[in-house]
Design a protein around this motif. Structure first.
Motif, PDB file in Angstrom:
ATOM      1  N   CYS A   1       0.877  -1.187   0.000  1.00 56.69           N
ATOM      2  CA  CYS A   1       0.000   0.000   0.000  1.00 56.69           C
ATOM      3  C   CYS A   1       0.910   1.232   0.000  1.00 56.69           C
ATOM      4  O   CYS A   1       2.112   1.108   0.239  1.00 56.69           O
ATOM      5  CB  CYS A   1      -0.904   0.021   1.228  1.00 56.69           C
ATOM      6  N   ASP A   2       0.356   2.407  -0.295  1.00 54.59           N
ATOM      7  CA  ASP A   2       1.168   3.629  -0.190  1.00 54.59           C
ATOM      8  C   ASP A   2       0.636   4.568   0.894  1.00 54.59           C
ATOM      9  O   ASP A   2       1.166   5.662   1.095  1.00 54.59           O
ATOM     10  CB  ASP A   2       1.270   4.341  -1.550  1.00 54.59           C
ATOM     11  N   THR A   3      -0.443   4.137   1.577  1.00 56.25           N
ATOM     12  CA  THR A   3      -1.078   5.013   2.555  1.00 56.25           C
ATOM     13  C   THR A   3      -1.580   4.175   3.727  1.00 56.25           C
ATOM     14  O   THR A   3      -2.202   3.131   3.510  1.00 56.25           O
ATOM     15  CB  THR A   3      -2.285   5.737   1.906  1.00 56.25           C
ATOM     16  N   LEU A   4      -1.309   4.646   4.931  1.00 58.25           N
ATOM     17  CA  LEU A   4      -1.873   3.999   6.122  1.00 58.25           C
ATOM     18  C   LEU A   4      -2.707   5.050   6.844  1.00 58.25           C
ATOM     19  O   LEU A   4      -2.193   6.102   7.237  1.00 58.25           O
ATOM     20  CB  LEU A   4      -0.746   3.494   7.045  1.00 58.25           C
ATOM     21  N   LEU A   5      -4.008   4.773   6.971  1.00 58.13           N
ATOM     22  CA  LEU A   5      -4.893   5.698   7.692  1.00 58.13           C
ATOM     23  C   LEU A   5      -5.160   5.143   9.078  1.00 58.13           C
ATOM     24  O   LEU A   5      -5.530   3.970   9.221  1.00 58.13           O
ATOM     25  CB  LEU A   5      -6.226   5.882   6.952  1.00 58.13           C
ATOM     26  N   LEU A   6      -5.001   5.975  10.076  1.00 58.44           N
ATOM     27  CA  LEU A   6      -5.192   5.535  11.464  1.00 58.44           C
ATOM     28  C   LEU A   6      -6.497   6.081  12.024  1.00 58.44           C
ATOM     29  O   LEU A   6      -6.723   7.294  12.027  1.00 58.44           O
ATOM     30  CB  LEU A   6      -4.036   6.045  12.334  1.00 58.44           C
ATOM     31  N   SER A   7      -7.342   5.173  12.473  1.00 59.08           N
ATOM     32  CA  SER A   7      -8.581   5.581  13.147  1.00 59.08           C
ATOM     33  C   SER A   7      -8.581   4.864  14.483  1.00 59.08           C
ATOM     34  O   SER A   7      -9.255   3.850  14.678  1.00 59.08           O
ATOM     35  CB  SER A   7      -9.785   5.166  12.288  1.00 59.08           C
ATOM     36  N   VAL A   8      -7.740   5.346  15.384  1.00 64.04           N
ATOM     37  CA  VAL A   8      -7.434   4.582  16.588  1.00 64.04           C
ATOM     38  C   VAL A   8      -7.808   5.338  17.866  1.00 64.04           C
ATOM     39  O   VAL A   8      -7.186   5.148  18.912  1.00 64.04           O
ATOM     40  CB  VAL A   8      -5.939   4.178  16.598  1.00 64.04           C
TER      41      VAL A   8
END
Ligand SMILES: Cc1cc2nc3c(=O)[nH]c(=O)nc-3n(C[C@H](O)[C@H](O)[C@H](O)COP(=O)(O)OP(=O)(O)OC[C@H]3O[C@@H](n4cnc5c(N)ncnc54)[C@H](O)[C@@H]3O)c2cc1C
Length: 450
Positions: A273-280
């Motif tokens: 992937c080229d993006t890591l989205l954090l919803s933590v």
């Protein structure tokens, strides 16, 4: 006009510059749905009100929440976040509530005395300079911020491409920027679920949503509408254990976790992937509150308040996400109207807010993670909000004072994603006092199905 000590830049000598002061009954900090609802309620009670907002616009975080799902309980109509916010912005503009936009509150001084007669001074900075607002009551409505990578300590390299989900939401919905092309989302809270759908609609391929817990953390309707309807996989009991990439994210390593939430060796898998989205998770923005000596509850990370949403500092009230994280903006509005009305009653001395009938603490037990309010100071019908720490199909709310069970609710299912409420009748509070208790316990206890 008040004065403020400043150091002269050229001479280094102390100079005393005049700082303008404006007087109000109620000063509201934050112009999101909480601040607007509190200000409108205080204004309706005939208080002179000011809203201070650091952004250029009212609306708070709702300006970037362009999906529908707002207003169902408050307006009995499904609205997008900006539509929901606009209804309140219009109402605020139709009043003489003073609006200080582009203005960041940097301090609250409650001075001496700190009791019922105290006047609070709110200091703010704006492009025009420093200003002080005084008010008998202050409403804290600063919302919350997102937890970041450093707060959950994901190992690996530190390339570009790791965003909090809310930041990516702002990039896409407000700045018209695309954060990447191939995303992995960590965390199945509502913001993560909504961003999974948003990214897909914007042509960003979403490899999957990965969730540490064995259940989804967001609302059931968001799991269905945002993941199931778009064929986005949800991987439970799985977390990101490494970020891979030099300049830009190239992949993440994910691992399954065991019962104690620790990664299980041998289950590692690399997801390109080229993006890591954090919803933590979200953290209430309480730095100002702490500096103003407001006591925080370590469970909510918001203020300890009583039934009128007043903090331990007389005349300072709190509502919305700065008090505890809400899943629905509609609940923020209802709660904040109460805080605004109570703040006006305090400032104008028209309510019973200054009178303390009793002093009881309220504590959670069983699988209840927190209760709000944390204090009860009046013998009156009180709505207790709480959230459970894990989902259960059959459990019961019990109200206890010492060993004595004072009240029990129906057996039903509870989910951590849903904020619950339980009405506590005045006679139950009185019963606890008659028993000599100084604490009421709200316990959520799983029960065996018959
Ligand atoms: C990134 C993110 C995305 C979200 N997405 C959704 C969603 O998609 N759907 C949903 O139902 N809920 C969503 N929420 C939850 C949502 O925040 C709440 O439902 C609601 O907006 C909370 O209202 P509030 O007024 O308490 O906070 P906010 O809306 O956050 O408003 C707080 C306001 O206070 C201002 N402020 C803070 N500190 C200061 C200061 N020192 N001086 C002056 N002003 C200050 C901020 O600029 C902001 O405008 C999201 C929350 C976040 C953080």
């Amino acid at each position: 006009m008040a004065t403020f000590d400043m150091r002269d830049e050229r001479t280094g000598a102390e100079a005393v510059a005049a700082v303008q002061t404006q007087a109000f009954d109620v000063v509201v900090i934050g112009g999101g749905p909480a601040g607007m609802a509190a200000a409108l309620a205080a204004h309706k009670a005939r208080a002179r009100v000011a809203i201070v907002e650091r952004e250029q616009h009212l609306g708070g975080i709702l300006r970037q929440c362009i999906h529908p799902g707002f207003g169902l309980s408050h307006f009995k109509q499904e609205l997008t976040g900006p539509e929901y916010a606009q209804r309140f912005i219009d109402q605020v503009h139709a009043t003489d509530i003073a609006l200080l936009l582009n203005s960041m509150v940097i301090g609250i001084d409650s001075g001496e005395p700190t009791g019922a007669t105290a006047v609070h001074t709110v200091t703010l900075m704006s492009p025009a300079g420093m200003l002080q607002l005084t008010g008998r009551a202050v409403v804290l409505a600063m919302g919350c911020r997102e937890r970041t990578r450093s707060e959950i300590k994901i190992p690996g390299s530190r390339p570009a491409g790791v965003f909090s989900a809310g930041l990516a939401q702002r990039y896409i919905n407000i700045e018209n920027l695309k954060p990447g092309s191939r995303a992995v989302i960590l965390g199945s809270g509502d913001i993560g679920l909504i961003m999974a759908r948003r990214c897909t609609l914007e042509g960003i391929s979403v490899e999957g949503v990965y969730e540490l817990m064995p259940y989804a953390n967001g609302l059931r309707r968001n799991v269905k509408n945002c993941l199931d309807d778009f064929g986005i996989p949800l991987h439970l009991s799985t977390t990101v254990t490494r970020v891979i990439g030099h300049d830009r994210v190239e992949a993440v390593e994910v691992s399954q976790v065991g019962e104690r939430l620790a990664p299980i060796p041998g289950t590692e898998r690399v997801v390109p992937c080229d993006t890591l989205l954090l919803s933590v998770g979200l953290i209430p923005e309480n730095e100002l509150s702490v500096a103003a000596s407001v006591e925080l509850d370590p469970r909510t990370r918001g203020a300890v308040v009583d039934q009128s949403l007043q903090t331990g500092v007389p005349g300072i009230f709190a509502c919305g996400n700065v008090l505890h994280v809400h899943d629905l903006a509609d609940n923020v509005t209802t709660e904040s109207e109460r805080a605004g009305a109570a703040a006006a009653a305090w400032a104008l001395e028209t309510g019973a807010g200054a009178v303390s009938d009793c002093e009881l603490t309220v504590s959670p037990a069983g699988i209840a993670g927190y209760t709000l309010p944390g204090r009860i100071t009046a013998v009156a019908l009180t709505k207790l909000n709480f959230r459970v720490r894990r989902p259960v199909d059959t459990a019961r709310v019990r109200i206890l004072a010492g060993d004595e069970e004072l009240l029990a609710g129906k057996v039903r299912a509870f989910k951590p994603s849903v904020m619950e409420s339980f009405p506590l009748p005045a006679k139950v509070i009185q019963q606890a006092l008659d028993l000599g208790a100084n604490e009421i316990v709200l316990s959520v206890d799983p029960v065996e199905e018959a």
